[in-house]
Write an enzyme that holds these catalytic residues in place. Sequence first.
Site, PDB file in Angstrom:
ATOM      1  N   ASP A 194      48.928  41.398  57.307  1.00  0.00           N
ATOM      2  CA  ASP A 194      48.511  41.787  58.717  1.00  0.00           C
ATOM      3  C   ASP A 194      49.378  40.874  59.677  1.00  0.00           C
ATOM      4  O   ASP A 194      50.199  40.104  59.536  1.00  0.00           O
ATOM      5  CB  ASP A 194      47.044  42.000  58.967  1.00  0.00           C
ATOM      6  CG  ASP A 194      46.366  40.509  59.010  1.00  0.00           C
ATOM      7  OD1 ASP A 194      46.928  39.503  58.877  1.00  0.00           O
ATOM      8  OD2 ASP A 194      44.990  40.807  59.395  1.00  0.00           O
ATOM      9  N   HIS A 195      48.734  40.833  61.009  1.00  0.00           N
ATOM     10  CA  HIS A 195      49.329  40.267  62.038  1.00  0.00           C
ATOM     11  C   HIS A 195      49.329  38.336  61.727  1.00  0.00           C
ATOM     12  O   HIS A 195      50.103  37.915  62.260  1.00  0.00           O
ATOM     13  CB  HIS A 195      48.801  40.514  63.550  1.00  0.00           C
ATOM     14  CG  HIS A 195      47.514  40.568  63.616  1.00  0.00           C
ATOM     15  ND1 HIS A 195      46.889  41.633  62.985  1.00  0.00           N
ATOM     16  CD2 HIS A 195      46.603  39.640  64.133  1.00  0.00           C
ATOM     17  CE1 HIS A 195      45.332  41.389  62.968  1.00  0.00           C
ATOM     18  NE2 HIS A 195      45.248  40.140  63.695  1.00  0.00           N
TER      19      HIS A 195
ATOM     20  N   CYS B 146      46.550  37.674  55.051  1.00  0.00           N
ATOM     21  CA  CYS B 146      45.954  38.019  56.249  1.00  0.00           C
ATOM     22  C   CYS B 146      45.193  36.893  56.532  1.00  0.00           C
ATOM     23  O   CYS B 146      45.424  35.385  55.829  1.00  0.00           O
ATOM     24  CB  CYS B 146      44.610  39.043  56.191  1.00  0.00           C
ATOM     25  SG  CYS B 146      43.341  38.920  55.186  1.00  0.00           S
ATOM     26  N   GLY B 147      44.360  36.605  57.650  1.00  0.00           N
ATOM     27  CA  GLY B 147      43.812  35.373  58.103  1.00  0.00           C
ATOM     28  C   GLY B 147      42.942  34.537  57.182  1.00  0.00           C
ATOM     29  O   GLY B 147      43.190  33.477  56.758  1.00  0.00           O
ATOM     30  N   THR B 148      42.081  35.226  56.802  1.00  0.00           N
ATOM     31  CA  THR B 148      41.153  34.428  55.791  1.00  0.00           C
ATOM     32  C   THR B 148      41.544  35.010  54.324  1.00  0.00           C
ATOM     33  O   THR B 148      40.788  34.193  53.393  1.00  0.00           O
ATOM     34  CB  THR B 148      39.481  34.800  55.925  1.00  0.00           C
ATOM     35  OG1 THR B 148      39.334  36.503  55.752  1.00  0.00           O
ATOM     36  CG2 THR B 148      39.211  34.651  57.490  1.00  0.00           C
ATOM     37  N   GLY B 149      42.055  35.819  54.317  1.00  0.00           N
ATOM     38  CA  GLY B 149      42.376  36.542  52.903  1.00  0.00           C
ATOM     39  C   GLY B 149      41.262  37.438  52.448  1.00  0.00           C
ATOM     40  O   GLY B 149      41.700  38.285  51.504  1.00  0.00           O
TER      41      GLY B 149
ATOM     42  N   GLY C 217      39.619  40.167  53.903  1.00  0.00           N
ATOM     43  CA  GLY C 217      39.913  41.447  54.174  1.00  0.00           C
ATOM     44  C   GLY C 217      40.960  42.325  53.374  1.00  0.00           C
ATOM     45  O   GLY C 217      40.757  43.293  52.552  1.00  0.00           O
ATOM     46  N   MET C 218      42.014  41.668  53.048  1.00  0.00           N
ATOM     47  CA  MET C 218      42.874  42.126  51.878  1.00  0.00           C
ATOM     48  C   MET C 218      42.371  42.069  50.605  1.00  0.00           C
ATOM     49  O   MET C 218      42.507  42.955  49.935  1.00  0.00           O
ATOM     50  CB  MET C 218      44.209  41.272  51.944  1.00  0.00           C
ATOM     51  CG  MET C 218      45.111  41.195  53.064  1.00  0.00           C
ATOM     52  SD  MET C 218      45.900  42.734  53.276  1.00  0.00           S
ATOM     53  CE  MET C 218      47.048  42.490  54.515  1.00  0.00           C
TER      54      MET C 218
ATOM     55  N   HIS D 269      42.680  32.457  34.357  1.00  0.00           N
ATOM     56  CA  HIS D 269      41.187  33.074  33.929  1.00  0.00           C
ATOM     57  C   HIS D 269      41.029  34.478  34.553  1.00  0.00           C
ATOM     58  O   HIS D 269      40.401  35.172  33.781  1.00  0.00           O
ATOM     59  CB  HIS D 269      39.971  32.263  34.630  1.00  0.00           C
ATOM     60  CG  HIS D 269      39.982  30.684  34.004  1.00  0.00           C
ATOM     61  ND1 HIS D 269      38.883  29.885  34.322  1.00  0.00           N
ATOM     62  CD2 HIS D 269      40.618  30.099  32.878  1.00  0.00           C
ATOM     63  CE1 HIS D 269      39.163  28.825  33.501  1.00  0.00           C
ATOM     64  NE2 HIS D 269      40.165  28.800  32.735  1.00  0.00           N
TER      65      HIS D 269
ATOM     66  N   ARG E  53      38.034  34.626  26.059  1.00  0.00           N
ATOM     67  CA  ARG E  53      36.816  35.012  26.518  1.00  0.00           C
ATOM     68  C   ARG E  53      37.027  35.457  28.196  1.00  0.00           C
ATOM     69  O   ARG E  53      35.970  36.331  28.594  1.00  0.00           O
ATOM     70  CB  ARG E  53      35.897  33.838  26.688  1.00  0.00           C
ATOM     71  CG  ARG E  53      36.427  32.236  27.595  1.00  0.00           C
ATOM     72  CD  ARG E  53      35.512  31.239  27.464  1.00  0.00           C
ATOM     73  NE  ARG E  53      36.052  30.205  28.304  1.00  0.00           N
ATOM     74  CZ  ARG E  53      37.220  29.574  27.881  1.00  0.00           C
ATOM     75  NH1 ARG E  53      37.673  29.702  26.896  1.00  0.00           N
ATOM     76  NH2 ARG E  53      37.541  28.552  28.919  1.00  0.00           N
ATOM     77  N   HIS E  54      38.419  35.091  28.580  1.00  0.00           N
ATOM     78  CA  HIS E  54      38.743  35.687  30.141  1.00  0.00           C
ATOM     79  C   HIS E  54      38.852  36.933  29.996  1.00  0.00           C
ATOM     80  O   HIS E  54      38.466  37.804  31.020  1.00  0.00           O
ATOM     81  CB  HIS E  54      39.723  34.768  30.584  1.00  0.00           C
ATOM     82  CG  HIS E  54      39.261  33.235  30.633  1.00  0.00           C
ATOM     83  ND1 HIS E  54      38.411  32.908  31.381  1.00  0.00           N
ATOM     84  CD2 HIS E  54      39.835  32.226  29.828  1.00  0.00           C
ATOM     85  CE1 HIS E  54      38.274  31.677  31.332  1.00  0.00           C
ATOM     86  NE2 HIS E  54      39.165  31.122  30.410  1.00  0.00           N
TER      87      HIS E  54
HETATM   88  C1  RB5 Z   1      42.508  39.227  61.836  1.00  0.00           C
HETATM   89  O1  RB5 Z   1      42.075  38.694  63.087  1.00  0.00           O
HETATM   90  C2  RB5 Z   1      41.548  38.814  60.632  1.00  0.00           C
HETATM   91  O2  RB5 Z   1      40.193  39.495  60.886  1.00  0.00           O
HETATM   92  C3  RB5 Z   1      42.300  39.238  59.498  1.00  0.00           C
HETATM   93  O3  RB5 Z   1      43.563  38.506  59.403  1.00  0.00           O
HETATM   94  C4  RB5 Z   1      41.514  38.769  58.341  1.00  0.00           C
HETATM   95  O4  RB5 Z   1      41.041  37.438  58.117  1.00  0.00           O
HETATM   96  C5  RB5 Z   1      40.507  39.595  57.788  1.00  0.00           C
HETATM   97  O5  RB5 Z   1      39.805  39.335  56.640  1.00  0.00           O
END
Ligand code: RB5
Length: 143
Positions: free
Chosen positions: A8-9, A65-68, A70-71, A98, A132-133
């Site tokens: 994403d952005h 993505c920002g935190t990973g 959402g993806m 694993h 096991r994995h």
């Molecule tokens: C975008 O602002 C942020 O929410 C997205 O990149 C991601 O972190 C969502 O999980």
Amino acid sequence: MKFGICNDHAGVEYKTKLISYLLSKGHEVVNFGTDTEDSVDYPDYAHQLASAVESGKVDLGIALCGTGNGMAMTLNKHKGIRAGLAWNTEIGRLVKAHNNANVLVMPARFISYRMATSIVKAWLTTDFEGGRHQRRIDKIPCK
Ligand code: RB5
């Protein structure tokens, strides 16, 4: 190896650099992400990447993505996807050893680009341990 990559952005910069990195190593890359920093919705890109991995259009996927989160949440809705979030090199190794992740997800706003490449290298150069994995992976799908 043919990679699909999406973002994403929040992941544009690292995605662009990672495409150059992967191409320089002789891989093919299909870009399913956005290419501007205008705000977008990560599922619109994650679903495209997931479908490409599931259909075999690409061998493996990388998502940013920002935190990973959402993806990862979106990708893991797909039956053929094991998307694993990694934020350091050891987790990059373990997500293959694993979890045999077929999509590597990274939190672009919380790691350096140098770390992102180190994670990708660890994921790509590690073998799945099986045993096991594999048994645990087989128990992941809902009955
Ligand atoms: C975008 O602002 C942020 O929410 C997205 O990149 C991601 O972190 C969502 O999980």
